[in-house]
Enzyme design. Structure first.
Site, PDB file in Angstrom:
ATOM      1  CD  GLU A 162      -2.631   1.196  -0.057  1.00 16.35           C
ATOM      2  OE1 GLU A 162      -3.349   0.269  -0.460  1.00 16.35           O
ATOM      3  OE2 GLU A 162      -2.450   2.237  -0.726  1.00 16.35           O
ATOM      4  CE  LYS A 217       4.926   0.661   1.723  1.00 15.00           C
ATOM      5  NZ  LYS A 217       3.977   1.720   1.653  1.00 15.00           N
ATOM      6  CB  CYS A 273       6.141   3.948   6.453  1.00 13.76           C
ATOM      7  SG  CYS A 273       4.569   3.125   6.477  1.00 13.76           S
TER       8      CYS A 273
HETATM    9  C1  UDX Z   1       4.669   7.406   3.725  1.00 12.13           C
HETATM   10  C2  UDX Z   1       4.650   7.319   2.198  1.00 12.13           C
HETATM   11  O1  UDX Z   1       4.491   8.641   1.650  1.00 12.13           O
HETATM   12  C3  UDX Z   1       3.545   6.388   1.720  1.00 12.13           C
HETATM   13  O2  UDX Z   1       3.602   6.233   0.318  1.00 12.13           O
HETATM   14  C4  UDX Z   1       3.715   5.026   2.403  1.00 12.13           C
HETATM   15  O3  UDX Z   1       2.653   4.165   2.023  1.00 12.13           O
HETATM   16  C5  UDX Z   1       3.745   5.183   3.912  1.00 12.13           C
HETATM   17  O4  UDX Z   1       4.780   6.100   4.292  1.00 12.13           O
HETATM   18  P1  UDX Z   1       3.228   8.701   5.543  1.00 12.13           P
HETATM   19  O5  UDX Z   1       4.273   8.250   6.506  1.00 12.13           O
HETATM   20  O6  UDX Z   1       1.810   8.510   5.883  1.00 12.13           O
HETATM   21  O7  UDX Z   1       3.445   8.003   4.132  1.00 12.13           O
HETATM   22  O8  UDX Z   1       3.398  10.278   5.304  1.00 12.13           O
HETATM   23  P2  UDX Z   1       4.336  11.194   4.391  1.00 12.13           P
HETATM   24  O9  UDX Z   1       3.478  12.232   3.789  1.00 12.13           O
HETATM   25  O10 UDX Z   1       5.174  10.422   3.467  1.00 12.13           O
HETATM   26  O11 UDX Z   1       5.239  11.935   5.471  1.00 12.13           O
HETATM   27  C6  UDX Z   1       6.211  11.254   6.249  1.00 12.13           C
HETATM   28  C7  UDX Z   1       6.971  12.234   7.096  1.00 12.13           C
HETATM   29  O12 UDX Z   1       7.813  13.068   6.318  1.00 12.13           O
HETATM   30  C8  UDX Z   1       6.095  13.201   7.909  1.00 12.13           C
HETATM   31  O13 UDX Z   1       6.613  13.360   9.201  1.00 12.13           O
HETATM   32  C9  UDX Z   1       6.175  14.487   7.118  1.00 12.13           C
HETATM   33  O14 UDX Z   1       5.937  15.622   7.908  1.00 12.13           O
HETATM   34  C10 UDX Z   1       7.607  14.437   6.631  1.00 12.13           C
HETATM   35  N1  UDX Z   1       7.843  15.246   5.417  1.00 12.13           N
HETATM   36  C11 UDX Z   1       7.189  14.968   4.258  1.00 12.13           C
HETATM   37  C12 UDX Z   1       8.776  16.283   5.455  1.00 12.13           C
HETATM   38  O15 UDX Z   1       9.398  16.541   6.493  1.00 12.13           O
HETATM   39  N2  UDX Z   1       9.008  17.006   4.306  1.00 12.13           N
HETATM   40  C13 UDX Z   1       8.369  16.749   3.134  1.00 12.13           C
HETATM   41  O16 UDX Z   1       8.637  17.444   2.147  1.00 12.13           O
HETATM   42  C14 UDX Z   1       7.425  15.698   3.114  1.00 12.13           C
END
Ligand code: UDX
Ligand code: ADP
Length: 459
Positions: A162, A217, A273
């Protein structure tokens, strides 16, 4: 195989939203989500959909529309498994906290228990889909467990990772960039492709072998996390030069080969993740003796830890090298906006560091409650539960959290923070009033004009 009944084991952040969307788009399929956690299932069945255990924009509406029609939440695990033609394994795979691979490898205990349970109760042929993020070759292990049951039931194993991100889960599920299905049996692959085919065009449904799917993944998450560590590394360089990380991010993001997304410098990535999957990748690489590969990816985590530490160190040194007895208001606790999930949130580690320096912490998060915040801190085992309770207070009103604070630390990029009455906030804080914007969401000039001592990331 024509699919009429699906069972999903694990009613969490992945299983819940994914199955809700599958049910919405496939009214002819009965989807049952089961979990060993009876409290969680009861919350999913709560008449008041604002009480669902998971907050995701758009999720409550879909659950309301489908629940009791073709979407069910139940603790009758064995019965639901046996009735279904297709069983999704969507349980948690945390990093191991004991034994070999401690702190690195994924703990497959829950996945293995699921596989053994499926093997035990299945009386008809099944397609078993691994949805949880797993190390490469886990499908092989599941297969081995399922095929050694002694019964004549046939199992086909598919990997269907996913890619949804929390906070945008429903949109990601409704409009996925791609759906990935890895497997050996073409028939099983096509059965699952048909389920997604109800709303995803076929050119976005990729079919691969099982190992490519599993590794894709981990690789996708590693690449995304690497981008954040890369921009965060540059943010530190910006702070020592006259460069502005937002300007650098914009300039490089306009290169179509680099692209503009995932270049927001921050206090460091959190979430269930990124760290887990990279540690997993590092562990796998090391177990094959690929030390350079392992070191390369490990650096993404090292930089992320450094970024969190750097933020709290900067806060302490700016507050005249001591936060002892000072009230620090933390705005946001979730690992990103629009979710109540706090797993691996940078806020936890920053708070822990400040607490070691005897700060008093006041937290406000629009979706995270006191119980969760205390549990997150207690899990670190840095101090007693009683000490955490005494030093950390949670507020329902942000202005109350901020009143008489020496500093505000913005930990999550919730939109509402931008709309606060910052003049009023300045009035109720101790002076000088400091803001440490860990998400670069406020306007520096505006804050400085009000009178704040404002610092952000990478400027
Ligand atoms: C991530 C992946 O994006 C997704 O495809 C996978 O299925 C699960 O892991 P998620 O952890 O839900 O998703 O959120 P994501 O939007 O990727 O953000 C992860 C972390 O990175 C957050 O703490 C976010 O604040 C941080 N982040 C994200 C940044 O610090 N800068 C960015 O530019 C983007
Ligand atoms: P994710 O983010 O991967 O969805 P969560 O922790 O939110 O992870 O959800 C995983 C769910 O799986 C939890 O609700 C947990 O109770 C459930 N679970 C774990 N092991 C089993 C099992 N053997 N049988 C049924 N449910 C399980």
């Amino acid at each position: 195989m024509k699919i009429t009944k699906i069972c999903c084991i694990g009613a969490g952040y992945v299983g819940g939203p994914t199955m809700a969307v599958i049910a919405k788009k496939n009214p002819h399929i009965q989807v049952t989500i089961v979990d060993i956690n009876a409290e969680r299932i009861a919350a999913w069945n709560d008449k008041d959909v604002s009480k669902l255990p998971i907050y995701e924009p758009g999720l409550a509406e879909i659950v309301e529309e489908t629940r009791g029609k073709n979407l069910f939440f139940s603790t009758e695990i064995d019965k639901s498994i046996d009735e279904a033609e297709m069983v999704f394994i969507s349980v948690n795979t945390p990093t191991k906290t004991y034994g070999k691979g401690k702190g690195m490898a994924a703990d497959l205990k829950y996945v293995e228990l699921c596989a053994r349970n499926i093997a035990k109760v299945a009386t008809t042929d099944k397609i078993v889909v691994e949805k949880s993020t797993l190390p490469v070759r886990t499908a092989q292990a599941i297969k081995s467990i399922l095929h050694n049951t002694g019964s004549d039931v046939n199992f086909s194993i598919l990997s269907n990772p996913e890619f949804l991100a929390e906070g945008t889960a429903i949109q990601d599920l409704l409009n996925p960039d791609r759906v990935l299905i890895g497997g050996e049996s073409e028939e099983a692959i096509e059965s699952l492709a048909q389920v997604y085919g109800s709303w995803v065009s076929d050119d976005r449904i990729l079919r691969t072998n099982v190992w490519s799917s599993e590794l894709s993944k981990l690789t996708a998450n590693a690449f995304l996390a690497q981008r954040i560590s890369s921009i965060n590394a540059i943010s530190e360089l910006c702070e020592h030069t006259e460069a502005d990380v937002n300007e650098v991010a914009k300039a490089i993001g306009m290169d179509s080969r680099i692209g503009p997304k995932f270049l927001n410098a921050s206090i460091g990535f959190g979430g269930s993740c990124f760290q887990k999957d990279i540690l997993n990748l590092v562990y796998i690489a090391r177990s094959y003796g690929l030390n350079e590969v392992a070191d390369y990816w490990e650096q993404v985590i090292i930089l992320n830890d450094h970024q969190k530490r750097r933020f709290s160190d900067n806060l302490i040194s700016t507050l005249y090298n001591t936060v002892s007895g000072k009230k620090i208001a933390m705005l946001g606790w979730a690992f990103k906006k629009d979710t109540n999930d706090t797993r691996e949130s940078a806020a936890i580690y920053v708070a822990d560091h400040l607490l070691n320096e005897q700060a008093e912490i006041a937290v406000y998060d629009p979706k995270v409650n006191q119980q969760r915040i205390q549990a997150d801190l207690n899990y670190l085992n840095t101090r007693t539960e009683k000490e955490n309770e005494e030093l950390v207070t949670t507020f329902d009103d942000p202005y109350k959290a901020i009143e008489d604070a020496h500093a505000i630390a913005i930990m999550t990029e919730w939109d509402e923070f931008k709309t606060y009455d910052w003049k009023k906030i300045y009035g109720i804080m101790k002076k000088p009033a400091f803001i440490f914007d860990g998400r670069n969401i406020l306007d520096k000039t505006e804050m400085e004009n009000i009178g704040f001592e404002y610092s952000s990331i990478g400027k």
